[in-house]
Write a protein that holds these residues in place. Structure first.
Motif, PDB file in Angstrom:
ATOM      1  N   ALA A   1       0.862  -1.287  -0.026  1.00  0.00           N
ATOM      2  CA  ALA A   1      -0.072  -0.085   0.073  1.00  0.00           C
ATOM      3  C   ALA A   1       0.920   1.286  -0.115  1.00  0.00           C
ATOM      4  O   ALA A   1       0.449   2.248  -0.596  1.00  0.00           O
ATOM      5  N   ILE A   2       1.872   1.193   0.826  1.00  0.00           N
ATOM      6  CA  ILE A   2       2.788   2.412   0.728  1.00  0.00           C
ATOM      7  C   ILE A   2       3.548   2.595  -0.769  1.00  0.00           C
ATOM      8  O   ILE A   2       3.824   3.736  -1.175  1.00  0.00           O
ATOM      9  N   ILE A   3       3.879   1.443  -1.431  1.00  0.00           N
ATOM     10  CA  ILE A   3       4.410   1.550  -2.581  1.00  0.00           C
ATOM     11  C   ILE A   3       3.591   2.214  -3.631  1.00  0.00           C
ATOM     12  O   ILE A   3       3.526   3.064  -4.442  1.00  0.00           O
ATOM     13  N   PHE A   4       1.835   1.897  -3.298  1.00  0.00           N
ATOM     14  CA  PHE A   4       0.761   2.564  -4.017  1.00  0.00           C
ATOM     15  C   PHE A   4       1.005   3.597  -4.026  1.00  0.00           C
ATOM     16  O   PHE A   4       0.563   4.604  -5.053  1.00  0.00           O
ATOM     17  N   LEU A   5       1.135   4.251  -2.912  1.00  0.00           N
ATOM     18  CA  LEU A   5       1.086   5.752  -2.468  1.00  0.00           C
ATOM     19  C   LEU A   5       2.060   6.409  -3.095  1.00  0.00           C
ATOM     20  O   LEU A   5       2.301   7.581  -3.592  1.00  0.00           O
ATOM     21  N   VAL A   6       3.481   5.816  -2.881  1.00  0.00           N
ATOM     22  CA  VAL A   6       4.659   6.683  -3.497  1.00  0.00           C
ATOM     23  C   VAL A   6       4.498   6.581  -5.063  1.00  0.00           C
ATOM     24  O   VAL A   6       4.744   7.723  -5.704  1.00  0.00           O
ATOM     25  N   LEU A   7       4.332   5.475  -5.682  1.00  0.00           N
ATOM     26  CA  LEU A   7       4.718   5.426  -7.123  1.00  0.00           C
ATOM     27  C   LEU A   7       3.473   5.753  -7.901  1.00  0.00           C
ATOM     28  O   LEU A   7       3.358   6.211  -8.778  1.00  0.00           O
ATOM     29  N   GLY A   8       2.452   5.136  -7.139  1.00  0.00           N
ATOM     30  CA  GLY A   8       1.022   5.478  -8.013  1.00  0.00           C
ATOM     31  C   GLY A   8       0.704   6.924  -7.824  1.00  0.00           C
ATOM     32  O   GLY A   8       0.394   7.585  -9.036  1.00  0.00           O
ATOM     33  N   ASP A   9       0.717   7.534  -6.869  1.00  0.00           N
ATOM     34  CA  ASP A   9       0.293   9.008  -6.850  1.00  0.00           C
ATOM     35  C   ASP A   9       1.530   9.882  -7.793  1.00  0.00           C
ATOM     36  O   ASP A   9       1.039  10.714  -8.204  1.00  0.00           O
ATOM     37  N   MET A  10       2.653   9.328  -7.629  1.00  0.00           N
ATOM     38  CA  MET A  10       3.634  10.056  -8.606  1.00  0.00           C
ATOM     39  C   MET A  10       3.149   9.894 -10.063  1.00  0.00           C
ATOM     40  O   MET A  10       3.546  11.063 -10.641  1.00  0.00           O
TER      41      MET A  10
ATOM     42  N   PHE B   1      -6.234  -6.041  -8.203  1.00  0.00           N
ATOM     43  CA  PHE B   1      -7.048  -5.226  -8.897  1.00  0.00           C
ATOM     44  C   PHE B   1      -7.934  -4.573  -8.187  1.00  0.00           C
ATOM     45  O   PHE B   1      -8.035  -3.474  -8.351  1.00  0.00           O
ATOM     46  N   VAL B   2      -8.631  -4.919  -7.242  1.00  0.00           N
ATOM     47  CA  VAL B   2      -9.382  -4.169  -6.362  1.00  0.00           C
ATOM     48  C   VAL B   2      -8.697  -3.159  -5.377  1.00  0.00           C
ATOM     49  O   VAL B   2      -9.043  -1.968  -5.288  1.00  0.00           O
ATOM     50  N   ALA B   3      -7.534  -3.421  -5.282  1.00  0.00           N
ATOM     51  CA  ALA B   3      -6.672  -2.553  -4.334  1.00  0.00           C
ATOM     52  C   ALA B   3      -6.034  -1.502  -5.391  1.00  0.00           C
ATOM     53  O   ALA B   3      -6.256  -0.327  -4.845  1.00  0.00           O
ATOM     54  N   SER B   4      -5.991  -1.922  -6.557  1.00  0.00           N
ATOM     55  CA  SER B   4      -5.390  -0.994  -7.506  1.00  0.00           C
ATOM     56  C   SER B   4      -6.539   0.168  -7.817  1.00  0.00           C
ATOM     57  O   SER B   4      -6.270   1.464  -7.742  1.00  0.00           O
ATOM     58  N   LEU B   5      -7.773  -0.388  -8.043  1.00  0.00           N
ATOM     59  CA  LEU B   5      -8.815   0.542  -8.434  1.00  0.00           C
ATOM     60  C   LEU B   5      -9.138   1.325  -6.983  1.00  0.00           C
ATOM     61  O   LEU B   5      -9.555   2.496  -7.160  1.00  0.00           O
ATOM     62  N   THR B   6      -9.085   0.823  -5.817  1.00  0.00           N
ATOM     63  CA  THR B   6      -9.422   1.410  -4.584  1.00  0.00           C
ATOM     64  C   THR B   6      -8.562   2.815  -4.400  1.00  0.00           C
ATOM     65  O   THR B   6      -8.844   3.742  -4.195  1.00  0.00           O
ATOM     66  N   ALA B   7      -7.174   2.680  -4.750  1.00  0.00           N
ATOM     67  CA  ALA B   7      -6.112   3.609  -4.497  1.00  0.00           C
ATOM     68  C   ALA B   7      -6.423   4.456  -5.573  1.00  0.00           C
ATOM     69  O   ALA B   7      -6.169   5.777  -5.338  1.00  0.00           O
ATOM     70  N   THR B   8      -6.638   4.441  -6.788  1.00  0.00           N
ATOM     71  CA  THR B   8      -7.156   5.341  -7.771  1.00  0.00           C
ATOM     72  C   THR B   8      -8.023   6.146  -7.426  1.00  0.00           C
ATOM     73  O   THR B   8      -8.096   7.446  -7.605  1.00  0.00           O
ATOM     74  N   LEU B   9      -9.357   5.484  -6.910  1.00  0.00           N
ATOM     75  CA  LEU B   9     -10.681   6.330  -6.570  1.00  0.00           C
ATOM     76  C   LEU B   9     -10.229   7.197  -5.377  1.00  0.00           C
ATOM     77  O   LEU B   9     -10.805   8.257  -5.334  1.00  0.00           O
ATOM     78  N   ALA B  10      -9.403   6.693  -4.424  1.00  0.00           N
ATOM     79  CA  ALA B  10      -9.138   7.404  -3.291  1.00  0.00           C
ATOM     80  C   ALA B  10      -8.180   8.644  -3.586  1.00  0.00           C
ATOM     81  O   ALA B  10      -8.373   9.776  -3.327  1.00  0.00           O
ATOM     82  N   GLU B  11      -7.370   8.407  -4.506  1.00  0.00           N
ATOM     83  CA  GLU B  11      -6.458   9.846  -5.233  1.00  0.00           C
ATOM     84  C   GLU B  11      -7.362  10.721  -5.875  1.00  0.00           C
ATOM     85  O   GLU B  11      -7.338  11.772  -5.825  1.00  0.00           O
ATOM     86  N   LEU B  12      -8.302  10.151  -6.706  1.00  0.00           N
ATOM     87  CA  LEU B  12      -9.202  10.734  -7.493  1.00  0.00           C
ATOM     88  C   LEU B  12     -10.319  11.718  -6.797  1.00  0.00           C
ATOM     89  O   LEU B  12     -10.219  13.021  -6.872  1.00  0.00           O
TER      90      LEU B  12
END
Length: 354
Positions: free
Chosen positions: A234-243, A298-309
């Protein structure tokens, strides 16, 4: 009571449940009970006493261990295909490679000249009117790659047998010190004037807590509440996904899809798609040793994307992304782990001598 040797095709005991959950009947009539070597025969003729009627006496039936009704699956896979977690060696190596790559990228951006960065962006296809803003965003966001040191440090401490509680104590200590210092920056002019790295703060962050404080809090909550590999992912999703969302949105936003999304229309479809693909890619590689990983990732990636959006409930995305992504990963793997070998009816009957 244990089932009679039903007229069902027998499978080796190592063939275990893999996907397609269904509710098993209380009698487990679909489970072949003659899984031990030497017990049972063909389709309808094998088993104690032979025939489809079974051959257990009343005393034998009472001695048989009982098994609770639970969820199992239709399709079977070998035990080699079903693993619960990435190995410790793989996870340590993965985090080291990822953190070293992030630090090298950070160093490369810092030593490059501004005109070289702008030329590189223009050659990469970034529109001329977006080059300057994209270059500034890269300079600000690349510092976030240092956040990859958090999962690396966590994994190294666990590798050397430090307890999870000890790691949580360190995280809370760092978070309290950092948030306290940030509060002083906002309210004490002397601290504000001498605050390091003022240049990477957004305009609105000059008079409120900066993203680093929320980042530290989000990482700490994930490490405290969730399993280590889930929190690190989840931290990697935050660092790299948000970037990725920020850089792709700044560089190519509304170039392919001319539509603004998110609150106030401040986000782009390109940025959100880039974040989802980035999270899905890294999630699948982290859990590459885990069977059925793609569903939870897939579920976690979609959740992270919607949380950022959308930043649900007005919570800063540096907190919501790691916490909600950890929840989604935990939920997804709980669904797929309903098919794990240790809970397979075949293996249960084999181990209990039924």
């Amino acid at each position: 009571a244990p089932p009679s040797p039903a007229c069902a095709p027998t499978e080796p005991s190592e063939r275990l449940c893999a996907r397609g959950p269904r509710r098993a009947s209380r009698g487990f009539a679909h489970v072949p009970v003659h899984v031990r070597e030497g017990q049972g025969g063909g389709a309808c003729g094998g088993g104690r006493g032979g025939g489809c009627g079974g051959g257990w006496t009343l005393a034998e039936r009472r001695r048989q261990p009982t098994m609770t009704n639970t969820t199992y699956c239709k399709v079977w896979a070998t035990t080699d295909e079903v693993k619960q977690l990435p190995s410790e060696q793989f996870l340590t190596g993965y985090m080291m490679v990822l953190a070293c790559g992030g630090l090298l990228a950070c160093l490369g951006v810092k030593v490059s000249r501004p005109q070289d960065m702008r030329r590189l962006l223009h050659n990469a296809g970034v529109a001329l009117n977006k080059v300057a803003n994209t270059a500034r965003e890269i300079e600000r966001k690349v510092f976030h790659l240092c956040g990859l040191l958090v999962p690396l440090t966590y994994q190294v401490l666990l590798h050397y047998r430090f307890s999870r509680q000890f790691c949580c104590s360190i995280c809370w200590s760092i978070t309290l010190v950092g948030v306290t210092a940030d509060i002083l920056r906002v309210n004490v002019p002397f601290v504000q004037r001498n605050w390091p790295m003022k240049s990477i703060l957004r305009e609105k962050e000059h008079h409120q807590l900066c993203g680093g404080s929320y980042f530290s809090l989000g990482c700490t909550l994930s490490i405290q509440l969730f399993q280590p590999v889930v929190a690190m992912t989840a931290i990697i999703f935050l660092v790299l996904g948000d970037m990725c969302a920020a850089l792709i949105g700044r560089s190519f936003g509304q170039s392919v899809c001319n539509m603004k999304i998110g609150p106030g229309g401040r986000k782009s479809v390109e940025g959100s798609v880039g974040m989802f693909l980035c999270c899905f890619l890294f999630g699948c590689t982290i859990f590459s040793q885990v069977h059925l990983r793609e569903y939870a990732v897939f579920v976690a990636s979609l959740t992270a994307t919607l949380a950022e959006l959308y930043e649900p409930f007005g919570i800063n995305d540096n907190v919501s992304i790691p916490v909600l992504s950890s929840l989604a990963l935990t939920f997804g793997f709980q669904r797929t782990f309903a098919c794990q070998p240790t809970r397979s009816p075949l293996l249960w009957y084999a181990q209990n001598g039924a």
